[in-house]
Design an enzyme around this catalytic site. Structure first.
Site, PDB file in Angstrom:
ATOM      1  N   LYS A  61       0.841  -1.212   0.000  1.00  0.00           N
ATOM      2  CA  LYS A  61       0.000   0.000   0.000  1.00  0.00           C
ATOM      3  C   LYS A  61       0.872   1.257   0.000  1.00  0.00           C
ATOM      4  O   LYS A  61       1.960   1.264   0.590  1.00  0.00           O
ATOM      5  CB  LYS A  61      -0.896  -0.056   1.249  1.00  0.00           C
ATOM      6  CG  LYS A  61      -2.010   0.974   1.301  1.00  0.00           C
ATOM      7  CD  LYS A  61      -2.893   0.718   2.531  1.00  0.00           C
ATOM      8  CE  LYS A  61      -4.006   1.719   2.680  1.00  0.00           C
ATOM      9  NZ  LYS A  61      -4.852   1.442   3.885  1.00  0.00           N
ATOM     10  N   SER A 136      -9.677   1.377   2.714  1.00  0.00           N
ATOM     11  CA  SER A 136      -8.826   2.205   1.879  1.00  0.00           C
ATOM     12  C   SER A 136      -7.762   1.412   1.133  1.00  0.00           C
ATOM     13  O   SER A 136      -7.134   1.944   0.217  1.00  0.00           O
ATOM     14  CB  SER A 136      -8.150   3.292   2.726  1.00  0.00           C
ATOM     15  OG  SER A 136      -7.320   2.705   3.720  1.00  0.00           O
ATOM     16  N   SER A 160      -9.766  -1.096   6.863  1.00  0.00           N
ATOM     17  CA  SER A 160      -9.230  -0.869   5.513  1.00  0.00           C
ATOM     18  C   SER A 160      -8.556  -2.051   4.859  1.00  0.00           C
ATOM     19  O   SER A 160      -8.261  -1.999   3.669  1.00  0.00           O
ATOM     20  CB  SER A 160      -8.260   0.312   5.525  1.00  0.00           C
ATOM     21  OG  SER A 160      -8.998   1.504   5.445  1.00  0.00           O
TER      22      SER A 160
HETATM   23  N1  GLN Z   1     -12.901   3.595   6.118  1.00  0.00           N
HETATM   24  C1  GLN Z   1     -12.406   3.941   7.422  1.00  0.00           C
HETATM   25  C2  GLN Z   1     -12.106   5.406   7.494  1.00  0.00           C
HETATM   26  O1  GLN Z   1     -12.212   6.070   6.511  1.00  0.00           O
HETATM   27  C3  GLN Z   1     -11.245   3.079   7.785  1.00  0.00           C
HETATM   28  C4  GLN Z   1      -9.966   3.563   7.248  1.00  0.00           C
HETATM   29  C5  GLN Z   1      -8.819   2.682   7.586  1.00  0.00           C
HETATM   30  O2  GLN Z   1      -8.962   1.595   8.124  1.00  0.00           O
HETATM   31  N2  GLN Z   1      -7.642   3.171   7.271  1.00  0.00           N
HETATM   32  O3  GLN Z   1     -11.785   5.913   8.548  1.00  0.00           O
END
Ligand code: GLN
Length: 441
Positions: A61, A136, A160
């Site tokens: 990532k 994400s 994510s």
């Molecule tokens: N979708 C969640 C957020 O936007 C989780 C993001 C993540 O785990 N980095 O906060």
């Protein structure tokens, strides 16, 4: 692997990249020359010197340091400077014989659940272009589901890793806090951040976990003194089986429960009454906690709408101690409730998320559309619990609903990652890779 075969694998993956990436957009920096040079190096190794991930193609990532590349987090606010050294997880991947092939697309600074807030544009779901791959770490999950990568290293602050794994029909593990080092990873909320693994199956996930945790020899994740028990006791979380889950998701989760029973597990119903309040508590606590890490990015004036929105929320919350205290109280109650539930079973079972991969809005996956809190973030409603209370959780492919993958999530006690992966084998209903990557729906 016979001589020359890592190179053949890498060439095949590069051909896939060429064919798919113009629309899939799972990757943001493919190092083709580096991958081929690495393949030649690996092919030259005598059999006895090969590591446990020999020849596996991995992507990382864009918020994780790889020496010589910018850790831009798919943000236009990054200054382009390259990382000086590999994050420990990347160094361990390389030592174990993986080919670190590319950086993967992500929601800007890991905020989002669609991968549409990336400055490189949205990743599409390999099962259906025009649908979100989740986020994400959407680029990671899409690259694995499309067959470009064997495994991916992502991050999970609120879901994510698990959420895109669920939407793309692959395995996504957010391990116990502290098991994998987070050094060299851009922080979001250190109390929730984890490095996680995405892979096509549980065996590869377990192997990668053992490597990334620094226990390189051996292909098992069994830690000393914790023999995995089988069959498991599975606790179905009452509050996570109802609305807002879509009917097809509930049906897949119920079928997974039946597979557990058939596999010899005892199934009980457990309760985590504050689970429906977890998402709001998560947004409050993480928006406040992200300020020291992400304000400098916003202060450049170049970051995207979702990051600006979260930082603004955090700044407002800094003046609202009552709201923060209420969120912290929810977190405390969730800790007690999950501990009580896990006293009755080995793993908690629920859907990973309430829907299959949502279609991007008709006008396209715009930054403004995904920043609408009524849209994407609600899909984190179940995954955030494990981050708030510090438990390991895995999303396991559990079949299809309306032709799209459904993930079932297992959450275990801290340190019980091997137990979790053993139980996951009971739940798994391996979805094949999509018959045709990127069919239009
Ligand atoms: N979708 C969640 C957020 O936007 C989780 C993001 C993540 O785990 N980095 O906060």
């Amino acid at each position: 692997m016979p001589v020359g075969s890592v190179e053949r694998v890498v060439r095949a993956r590069l051909a896939l990249v060429e064919a798919l990436e113009p629309r899939l957009r799972s990757l943001v920096h493919v190092d083709a020359a580096g991958a081929l040079a690495r393949a030649a190096e690996l092919d030259a190794l005598p059999e006895a010197a090969r590591g446990p991930l020999h020849g596996l193609v991995a992507v990382v990532k864009d918020n994780i340091d790889v020496a010589g590349q910018p850790t831009a987090c798919c943000s236009p606010a990054h200054d382009g400077r390259a990382a000086a050294r590999d994050a420990p997880v990347v160094a361990r991947l390389k030592e174990a014989g993986a080919v670190v092939f590319s950086r993967a697309n992500m929601d800007e600074l890991a905020m989002g659940a669609s991968t549409a807030t990336s400055c490189h544009g949205p990743t599409h779901n390999p099962w259906a272009y025009g649908h979100s791959p989740g986020g994400s770490s959407g680029g990671c999950a899409a690259a694995v589901a499309a067959g470009i990568a064997d495994l991916a290293v992502g991050t999970d602050t609120g879901g994510s890793v698990r959420e895109p794994a669920s939407q793309c029909g692959v395995v996504g593990l957010a391990p116990s806090p502290g098991l994998l080092p987070v050094a060299g990873v851009v922080p979001f909320d250190p109390s929730c951040d984890r490095v996680g693994v995405i892979a096509g199956d549980l065996a590869t996930t377990a192997r990668a976990l053992a490597v990334l945790a620094g226990r390189v020899p051996g292909l098992t994740t069994d830690p000393p003194g914790a023999p995995p028990r089988r069959p498991s006791r599975v606790g179905v979380v009452r509050e996570l089986m109802g609305p807002p889950n879509r009917p097809g998701v509930v049906a897949a989760a119920r079928a997974a429960v039946e597979r557990c029973r058939t596999g010899g597990a005892d199934v009980v119903e457990v309760s985590v009454p504050d689970a429906p309040r977890a998402l709001d508590a998560y947004l409050v606590l993480t928006s406040l906690a992200c300020l020291p890490h992400l304000e400098p990015w916003v202060d450049t004036g170049r970051s995207g709408a979702e990051v600006v929105r979260r930082v603004a929320l955090g700044r407002a919350l800094a003046e609202d101690p009552d709201r923060v205290a209420a969120a912290a109280a929810v977190r405390d109650r969730l800790r007690a409730q999950t501990a009580a539930a896990l006293a009755r079973c080995d793993v908690l079972l629920s859907p990973t998320m309430p829907t299959t991969a949502p279609a991007f809005p008709p006008e396209g996956p715009t930054d403004a559309a995904v920043a609408d809190p009524a849209l994407a973030p609600y899909t984190d409603c179940w995954t955030v619990v494990a981050n708030l209370v510090g438990l390991p959780a895995v999303s396991v492919p559990a079949g299809l609903a309306d032709g799209l993958p459904v993930g079932v999530m297992l959450t275990g006690a801290a340190g019980s990652d091997p137990v979790l992966l053993h139980a996951a084998a009971l739940v798994e209903d391996p979805t094949p890779l999509p018959a045709e990557v990127g069919a239009d729906r």
